[in-house]
Design an enzyme around this catalytic site. Sequence first.
Site: not given
Lengths: 406, 430
Positions: A145-147, A295
């Site tokens: 999730t969300e890198l 990110w």
Amino acid sequence: MKAICLYFQVHQPLRLRRYRFFEIGNDHYYYDDYTNESITQKIAKECYLPANAILLNLIQSLKGKFKLSFSITGLALDQFEHYAPEVIESFQMLAATGYVEFLAETYSHSLASLNNKDEFAAQVQTHSQRIEKLFGQKPKIFRNTELIYSDHIGEMIAKLGYEGILAGGARQLVESNKPNYLYSNFINPNLRVMVKNKRLSDAITSRFSDKNGLTAEKFTKLLNKGNQNGNIVNIFLDYEIFNENQTKNTSMLNFFTELPKVILSNTEFEFATFSEIVKNQEPIGAINMPQPVSWNKKEDNLSAWQGNDLQKEASRKLYILRNSVLRVDNDHINMDWKFLQSSDHFYYMSNNFFTDGDIHNCCSPYNSPYDAFINYMNILSDFKNRLTELNMHKAEAIPGYEYQKV
Amino acid sequence: MFGWEFPPHISGGLGTACYGLTKGMSKINDLDIVFVVPKAYGDEDQNNMELLGANNTKVSQIPKNIEEFRRKHIYLEVNAMLIPYNDPEKRYTFFSDDFIDNQNLFDVDEKGKIKFTGLYGDKLIEEIYKYAYVASVISQENEHDVIHAHDWLAYPAGIAAKEVSGKPLVIHVHATDFDRSGGKVNPTVFDIEKRGMDAADQIITVSNLTRQIVIEKYGQNPNKVTTVYNAVEPITKKERKDVKKDSNEKIVTFLGRITLQKGPEYFIEAAKLVLQKNNNVRFVMAGSGDMLEKMIDRVAQLGISDKFHFPGFLKGSEVFEMLHKSDVYVMPSVSEPFGISPLEAMQSDVPTIITNQSGVSEILTHAAKFDYWDVHALADAIYGIVTYDTLPKMFKKNGRVEVDNLKWENSALNVYDVYIKAIENKQFVF
């Protein structure tokens, strides 16, 4: 030979309905069906379906030279199934070509990796099973999730049997001129780490802020110019870039229709999937990242999801319930448990809404982070009440079962 | 500057705002302020400006000018009870008895001074025009570059001063009759307001909400209307001192006039909803006003009198004491041009809930907001703050920083810019 990995992320938040405190204990339905349905159908029509059609066309016409990867969250798949099953079919058609790789994610697009190791593992596995069932391939590469990435998260993923993991292009992660290499995890060197090329990814995302527009030719020049070092370029994009609005939409589609051909004929790059990279290339070293990073453009940290006290409190109060959820093991509870973990709920409580409101206001169904917190906590209170009640029933039903208070 | 009241003799937000603003403006070097109130008591803080009371101004040219003055200003008499911006709590007991009706000349005492009460009585309109007349005298005797009139009571004074000195007029709109009356505008007041705005070279509004009303309802040219937000005086350590709470019950407070404009009924309906779920909460409605009795009846009807209190009108330190005891401050105003009180609550570390129909909501991010008619949203916000501990902590921490950044000095600089504009673009009315 150099490789370009094109990857799209597909996610649809499952929006909660306005849940007032006096409904606690009276109403156990938490979702805004109308909004979820209308948004899913609208985006399916304006973005997912036309984009899938174009990509399918490209794969077929370029006969194996064009490849790409997707990750689709469980929450998006659930909503497609309910509201737009034709989107799943179109992804299945892409899968059938053999040139599209599907990645693993957390089922709920959750922050479990930061909060609960066991829940994290469970969600990743549930998601992979779902992907395998729908698209006939077992994911080998994981995208958090969300890198969000850290050494520890990488280690957990390696243990679960995955070969590689994606990471954001955070400054702390790699020097800005070095995203174009394959890395390995610091704790478990068998796991490969692939890092987003921020400059090129952002060039596409913000291509319309460029006055004359970013054409496939211009992009190819950028690709040739700045990327002599290294041998992979990872372009990570949100699939909804195709949906910015009606007029831009078509030009983004046109851009992608052109891009593969221009890249193939004007550069030494070839398209590859992450699995191919992991198989064919050797890492140049390990990335050392003890603290989780994402990110998130401003600080690359987790402030957008776990930055302020509201967010921390809400996640604490949520994850403390996990044992109770497992003990009760009720279908409705399990479903809500899955949906309540989505990182979107926490994102809406972010301080960023105070500072750069413009960007966020468009995405948040709430007036303010406080508003988001109150609504979420009301729902969580009801959820907790149900757990307590069901636990008591269970304790009564099973002789000798010891009731533990949540 | 013309204003109807000045601390310590105030009945509400107008005097506080005038004081803060003049104090902020005193920091600007090339600015000297003469502040004219209808009645100077002599104990006002005059460090920042010279305060003139209209009651202390000798009017020597009365016989010569008065007829002309009256011709120019249509003399208005109304029987209706007027409710100005700062409806004082005891307005029923105040009225001017020095003024002798139906005479051609204003009543002047033996020293040639007109008598003023400076209060809000049923002779208010007459006082406004007496005040305006004296203003014309004052503007003759005091050299000045700009005339600044605060709120409708002082508009006629501003106009009169402008007619005498020919200097640009800035009208400061702290409220309009649309806010006070809930739409049932008093034509007399509207007329005075409209004349003031029409005669003004520049108009200052306390929020964009008010600016919109001034443009739409009073037909003003948007180019001459500028929003300058109010601010709040920093409070002293003593005022911030923690008051020990008697119990761990949470207290939710409404503090203000109990009138239509302030939305007291929404507060009561929300209280009922909250009490159904959480019995550990007490509600306080402090203040008085024409809706007080109706509100007490409603609380009894809903059966929540044991949890709902009406302590009456609070003064000075009582206000801070009440705030210190509060866990939530609510301003459910139906129409609030600005609203300084939420800022005071936030200074006292009280989480604050305001309506989107208040000017102050334009500048606050760390306050919960709702639409005044949405009782459920208000109840939800109250419940959230008294139930989820992290929420009040966040509100306190961020809210304090936010209000501490609202300084009168900044408002003063913005007002100064408007003065410059007024001087540069002065309208010629004669």
